[in-house]
Structures are given as structure tokens and as C-alpha cells.
Design a protein around this motif. Sequence first.
Motif, PDB file in Angstrom:
ATOM      1  N   PRO A 187       0.838  -1.215   0.000  1.00 26.83           N
ATOM      2  CA  PRO A 187       0.000   0.000   0.000  1.00 26.83           C
ATOM      3  C   PRO A 187       0.862   1.250   0.000  1.00 26.83           C
ATOM      4  O   PRO A 187       1.911   1.285   0.640  1.00 26.83           O
ATOM      5  CB  PRO A 187      -0.785  -0.139   1.316  1.00 26.83           C
ATOM      6  CG  PRO A 187      -0.793  -1.605   1.613  1.00 26.83           C
ATOM      7  CD  PRO A 187       0.523  -2.128   1.125  1.00 26.83           C
ATOM      8  N   PHE A 188       0.434   2.246  -0.742  1.00 27.22           N
ATOM      9  CA  PHE A 188       1.159   3.513  -0.770  1.00 27.22           C
ATOM     10  C   PHE A 188       1.105   4.144   0.623  1.00 27.22           C
ATOM     11  O   PHE A 188       0.101   4.021   1.331  1.00 27.22           O
ATOM     12  CB  PHE A 188       0.550   4.474  -1.786  1.00 27.22           C
ATOM     13  CG  PHE A 188       0.817   4.096  -3.227  1.00 27.22           C
ATOM     14  CD1 PHE A 188       1.242   2.825  -3.578  1.00 27.22           C
ATOM     15  CD2 PHE A 188       0.630   5.023  -4.228  1.00 27.22           C
ATOM     16  CE1 PHE A 188       1.483   2.481  -4.901  1.00 27.22           C
ATOM     17  CE2 PHE A 188       0.864   4.703  -5.563  1.00 27.22           C
ATOM     18  CZ  PHE A 188       1.292   3.422  -5.902  1.00 27.22           C
ATOM     19  N   ILE A 189       2.155   4.819   1.020  1.00 24.03           N
ATOM     20  CA  ILE A 189       2.163   5.523   2.299  1.00 24.03           C
ATOM     21  C   ILE A 189       1.119   6.643   2.269  1.00 24.03           C
ATOM     22  O   ILE A 189       0.379   6.858   3.229  1.00 24.03           O
ATOM     23  CB  ILE A 189       3.556   6.105   2.593  1.00 24.03           C
ATOM     24  CG1 ILE A 189       4.577   4.967   2.769  1.00 24.03           C
ATOM     25  CG2 ILE A 189       3.526   6.980   3.849  1.00 24.03           C
ATOM     26  CD1 ILE A 189       6.003   5.451   2.900  1.00 24.03           C
ATOM     27  N   ALA A 190       1.067   7.319   1.140  1.00 22.07           N
ATOM     28  CA  ALA A 190       0.090   8.412   0.972  1.00 22.07           C
ATOM     29  C   ALA A 190      -0.015   8.741  -0.514  1.00 22.07           C
ATOM     30  O   ALA A 190       0.863   8.388  -1.308  1.00 22.07           O
ATOM     31  CB  ALA A 190       0.526   9.645   1.757  1.00 22.07           C
ATOM     32  N   TYR A 191      -1.100   9.409  -0.881  1.00 20.30           N
ATOM     33  CA  TYR A 191      -1.219   9.919  -2.245  1.00 20.30           C
ATOM     34  C   TYR A 191      -2.127  11.144  -2.237  1.00 20.30           C
ATOM     35  O   TYR A 191      -2.965  11.318  -1.362  1.00 20.30           O
ATOM     36  CB  TYR A 191      -1.759   8.851  -3.203  1.00 20.30           C
ATOM     37  CG  TYR A 191      -3.208   8.483  -3.008  1.00 20.30           C
ATOM     38  CD1 TYR A 191      -4.241   9.189  -3.658  1.00 20.30           C
ATOM     39  CD2 TYR A 191      -3.569   7.431  -2.173  1.00 20.30           C
ATOM     40  CE1 TYR A 191      -5.568   8.842  -3.482  1.00 20.30           C
ATOM     41  CE2 TYR A 191      -4.898   7.083  -1.991  1.00 20.30           C
ATOM     42  CZ  TYR A 191      -5.887   7.789  -2.646  1.00 20.30           C
ATOM     43  OH  TYR A 191      -7.201   7.453  -2.460  1.00 20.30           O
ATOM     44  N   GLN A 192      -1.928  11.986  -3.225  1.00 20.37           N
ATOM     45  CA  GLN A 192      -2.747  13.194  -3.382  1.00 20.37           C
ATOM     46  C   GLN A 192      -3.037  13.371  -4.869  1.00 20.37           C
ATOM     47  O   GLN A 192      -2.113  13.479  -5.674  1.00 20.37           O
ATOM     48  CB  GLN A 192      -2.012  14.428  -2.846  1.00 20.37           C
ATOM     49  CG  GLN A 192      -2.768  15.729  -3.069  1.00 20.37           C
ATOM     50  CD  GLN A 192      -1.930  16.960  -2.724  1.00 20.37           C
ATOM     51  OE1 GLN A 192      -0.770  16.843  -2.352  1.00 20.37           O
ATOM     52  NE2 GLN A 192      -2.513  18.122  -2.877  1.00 20.37           N
ATOM     53  N   ILE A 193      -4.298  13.374  -5.227  1.00 22.40           N
ATOM     54  CA  ILE A 193      -4.679  13.598  -6.621  1.00 22.40           C
ATOM     55  C   ILE A 193      -4.732  15.109  -6.851  1.00 22.40           C
ATOM     56  O   ILE A 193      -5.591  15.809  -6.305  1.00 22.40           O
ATOM     57  CB  ILE A 193      -6.036  12.946  -6.944  1.00 22.40           C
ATOM     58  CG1 ILE A 193      -5.943  11.427  -6.741  1.00 22.40           C
ATOM     59  CG2 ILE A 193      -6.459  13.272  -8.374  1.00 22.40           C
ATOM     60  CD1 ILE A 193      -7.258  10.688  -6.902  1.00 22.40           C
ATOM     61  N   ILE A 194      -3.819  15.591  -7.635  1.00 18.91           N
ATOM     62  CA  ILE A 194      -3.727  17.028  -7.889  1.00 18.91           C
ATOM     63  C   ILE A 194      -4.742  17.456  -8.944  1.00 18.91           C
ATOM     64  O   ILE A 194      -5.411  18.481  -8.807  1.00 18.91           O
ATOM     65  CB  ILE A 194      -2.290  17.390  -8.335  1.00 18.91           C
ATOM     66  CG1 ILE A 194      -1.286  17.018  -7.230  1.00 18.91           C
ATOM     67  CG2 ILE A 194      -2.188  18.881  -8.667  1.00 18.91           C
ATOM     68  CD1 ILE A 194       0.158  17.125  -7.656  1.00 18.91           C
ATOM     69  N   SER A 195      -4.871  16.653  -9.991  1.00 17.16           N
ATOM     70  CA  SER A 195      -5.902  16.885 -11.012  1.00 17.16           C
ATOM     71  C   SER A 195      -6.300  15.525 -11.575  1.00 17.16           C
ATOM     72  O   SER A 195      -5.479  14.610 -11.669  1.00 17.16           O
ATOM     73  CB  SER A 195      -5.386  17.802 -12.125  1.00 17.16           C
ATOM     74  OG  SER A 195      -4.323  17.194 -12.832  1.00 17.16           O
ATOM     75  N   ASN A 196      -7.583  15.398 -11.937  1.00 19.18           N
ATOM     76  CA  ASN A 196      -8.090  14.112 -12.414  1.00 19.18           C
ATOM     77  C   ASN A 196      -8.993  14.358 -13.616  1.00 19.18           C
ATOM     78  O   ASN A 196     -10.122  14.849 -13.474  1.00 19.18           O
ATOM     79  CB  ASN A 196      -8.855  13.417 -11.285  1.00 19.18           C
ATOM     80  CG  ASN A 196      -9.045  11.940 -11.536  1.00 19.18           C
ATOM     81  OD1 ASN A 196      -8.611  11.411 -12.554  1.00 19.18           O
ATOM     82  ND2 ASN A 196      -9.698  11.246 -10.615  1.00 19.18           N
ATOM     83  N   ASN A 197      -8.463  14.031 -14.799  1.00 18.87           N
ATOM     84  CA  ASN A 197      -9.201  14.310 -16.022  1.00 18.87           C
ATOM     85  C   ASN A 197      -9.154  13.115 -16.977  1.00 18.87           C
ATOM     86  O   ASN A 197      -8.346  12.196 -16.817  1.00 18.87           O
ATOM     87  CB  ASN A 197      -8.606  15.534 -16.733  1.00 18.87           C
ATOM     88  CG  ASN A 197      -8.686  16.780 -15.876  1.00 18.87           C
ATOM     89  OD1 ASN A 197      -9.767  17.279 -15.589  1.00 18.87           O
ATOM     90  ND2 ASN A 197      -7.525  17.283 -15.449  1.00 18.87           N
ATOM     91  N   LYS A 198     -10.016  13.150 -17.965  1.00 22.51           N
ATOM     92  CA  LYS A 198     -10.120  12.055 -18.933  1.00 22.51           C
ATOM     93  C   LYS A 198      -8.828  11.881 -19.731  1.00 22.51           C
ATOM     94  O   LYS A 198      -8.380  10.762 -19.990  1.00 22.51           O
ATOM     95  CB  LYS A 198     -11.293  12.314 -19.879  1.00 22.51           C
ATOM     96  CG  LYS A 198     -11.508  11.221 -20.905  1.00 22.51           C
ATOM     97  CD  LYS A 198     -12.697  11.543 -21.801  1.00 22.51           C
ATOM     98  CE  LYS A 198     -12.888  10.448 -22.853  1.00 22.51           C
ATOM     99  NZ  LYS A 198     -14.049  10.731 -23.734  1.00 22.51           N
ATOM    100  N   ASN A 199      -8.230  12.996 -20.126  1.00 24.91           N
ATOM    101  CA  ASN A 199      -7.036  12.935 -20.974  1.00 24.91           C
ATOM    102  C   ASN A 199      -5.753  12.690 -20.190  1.00 24.91           C
ATOM    103  O   ASN A 199      -4.893  11.925 -20.613  1.00 24.91           O
ATOM    104  CB  ASN A 199      -6.901  14.210 -21.796  1.00 24.91           C
ATOM    105  CG  ASN A 199      -8.032  14.355 -22.792  1.00 24.91           C
ATOM    106  OD1 ASN A 199      -8.543  13.364 -23.302  1.00 24.91           O
ATOM    107  ND2 ASN A 199      -8.434  15.599 -23.064  1.00 24.91           N
ATOM    108  N   VAL A 205       2.595  10.885  -4.995  1.00 21.30           N
ATOM    109  CA  VAL A 205       2.536   9.633  -4.250  1.00 21.30           C
ATOM    110  C   VAL A 205       3.756   9.474  -3.361  1.00 21.30           C
ATOM    111  O   VAL A 205       4.840   9.974  -3.672  1.00 21.30           O
ATOM    112  CB  VAL A 205       2.423   8.409  -5.196  1.00 21.30           C
ATOM    113  CG1 VAL A 205       1.203   8.536  -6.096  1.00 21.30           C
ATOM    114  CG2 VAL A 205       3.687   8.229  -6.040  1.00 21.30           C
ATOM    115  N   ALA A 206       3.561   8.770  -2.249  1.00 15.26           N
ATOM    116  CA  ALA A 206       4.657   8.421  -1.345  1.00 15.26           C
ATOM    117  C   ALA A 206       4.653   6.909  -1.173  1.00 15.26           C
ATOM    118  O   ALA A 206       3.632   6.326  -0.791  1.00 15.26           O
ATOM    119  CB  ALA A 206       4.489   9.104   0.003  1.00 15.26           C
ATOM    120  N   ILE A 207       5.777   6.263  -1.504  1.00 17.70           N
ATOM    121  CA  ILE A 207       5.887   4.819  -1.381  1.00 17.70           C
ATOM    122  C   ILE A 207       7.125   4.472  -0.555  1.00 17.70           C
ATOM    123  O   ILE A 207       7.995   5.321  -0.340  1.00 17.70           O
ATOM    124  CB  ILE A 207       5.959   4.127  -2.760  1.00 17.70           C
ATOM    125  CG1 ILE A 207       7.174   4.624  -3.549  1.00 17.70           C
ATOM    126  CG2 ILE A 207       4.674   4.377  -3.547  1.00 17.70           C
ATOM    127  CD1 ILE A 207       7.363   3.913  -4.888  1.00 17.70           C
TER     128      ILE A 207
END
Length: 266
Positions: A187-199, A205-207
Motif C-alpha cells: 500500500p502507498f504511504i500516501a497519495y494526493q490527486i492534484i488533477s483528475n481528467n479524462k485525458n 505519491v509516497a511509497i
Amino acid sequence: MKKEIEEEQEESLTRLNKFISHNSNYSRREADKLIEEGRITVNNKPVKDLATKVSNKDIVRIGKKVIKEDKNKMYTVIIYNKPKGELVTKNDPQGRKVIYDSLDKKYKHFIPIGRLDYASEGLILLTDSVDVANKLMHSNLERIYKLKVNGPVTSKVEEAMLNGLELKDARVGGHEKSKIKAMNFEPFIAYQIISNNKNFSKIKVAISEGKNRELRRFFGHFGLDILDLKRFEFGGISLNNLPTGKSRYLTKDEYKDLRLFLNGDE
């Protein structure tokens, strides 16, 4: 025989500022200033030459305080901000550029701690200590990356980041000549979705692992190609404002934290 003895003595010599920084709380720059100010003595004689080298038999003092060698600290670690288009290897049969083409010649014998592939960029640690390199490479210290992928981060991707992933076939995203097929992802230590788009989407991410093309294989399983990958941090050591293609020594605080880790006092 005489030549061999002389070469052995030469190899045991250490630059005075390096000796001071590795065995005290002074940085190399601060050590240079102390030397220039005449506050350092070697064998009871003031030294102002920045090129001075010492051995473990010399008596080095800052004022009246003797600086004693701690063999566990006698290593150097540098940070290199690798650009895209360089390989983390000594040489390439295809003649492609390697990191040692950009690094100063004095770092030719340094060992890279982990790797970034040809298309990736960012923080690479290098050291002149095999022991330090092995301990850091096989550690679970946090690695932080910023990624750009060619599609949306779906709920399935998030679930895998949260809970880990086991793949019997993890060849997608791996190098074509890699013999690695199956791979388990913690499992990733942490993650942050900065932008989420179709393209395309951007994610931080922190691993805690550094497996072969781990992130490219992980996202490749979900049909996502990594367009950009940059490592910003390794074990609390950060690029900060280090320009691309440049290197620097660790700060005294970074060395202090590293020594705590290596001594098992995390």
C-alpha cells in the motif's frame, strides 16, 4: 613495495573540511571558514590551507577541542537532480548519456542509491560507502514522486494504492528486456490527486519501496502510461531548489538524520 605503501597512505588521507564535517556538527562550508580563520590545528600547528589532508593518526583540534574520527561517519552522500535523458549507470553500450557524464569527476566512484529510468527525473542519492548504499537501497524509507498519467485515476486505482496490489503479470510498464514478471505492491504511504481528467491526471505519491519500474508497472496495470515522473524526496532528504543537472552535499542536519537512521535510532 615502497610505491604500494605510498599509495595506501595516500588513500587513507581525507580532506580536512570533510574530516571535520563528518566528525562534528560543522558543515563543510563552516569547516572551510574555520580553517581560513586559523581556528583549526593539525598536530598542534595552525592550518589555513583548504587543501590540507589528514589521516586518522593526525590530531585535529577546533580551538582546544579534539575532533576524533568516527569511522561510522566517514562517508559522503550527495544529491543529484537527474534530468530526463540520462541513465543511472556507469556506461551505456548504446552510447547514451549517463549521470556520470554530468557529475564532477570526483564522484566517478560514487554508488547510486536506487535508480530512475531514462525517461524519469529528480532526486538521486549517491555515496562513496557501499554499506550506506546497501542500507538505504534496502530500506523502507519514504520516496515521494509527482506523476502525470494519460488518463483518469479511477476508484480501482485508488483502492490499489490504499490496499496494495499483487500481480502475476506485471510486465506492462517494465523494460522490454526485464526478466521480472510477477510483482507485489505494498500500500502507498500516501497519495494526493492534484488533477483528475479524462485525458491526463497529476498525482503525488509516497511509497516505501524502490522496485524495478514499480510505479510504471503499477499504473500500467490500469492502462495508464506515466508521461512524467519526478522524484522529489527520499527518506526526508529533498531536492528543495536544486536545479536540474546539478548536485550538492547533504546539509549537516541531513547528515545528522542519516546517522540516526544508520545507527538504528529512528
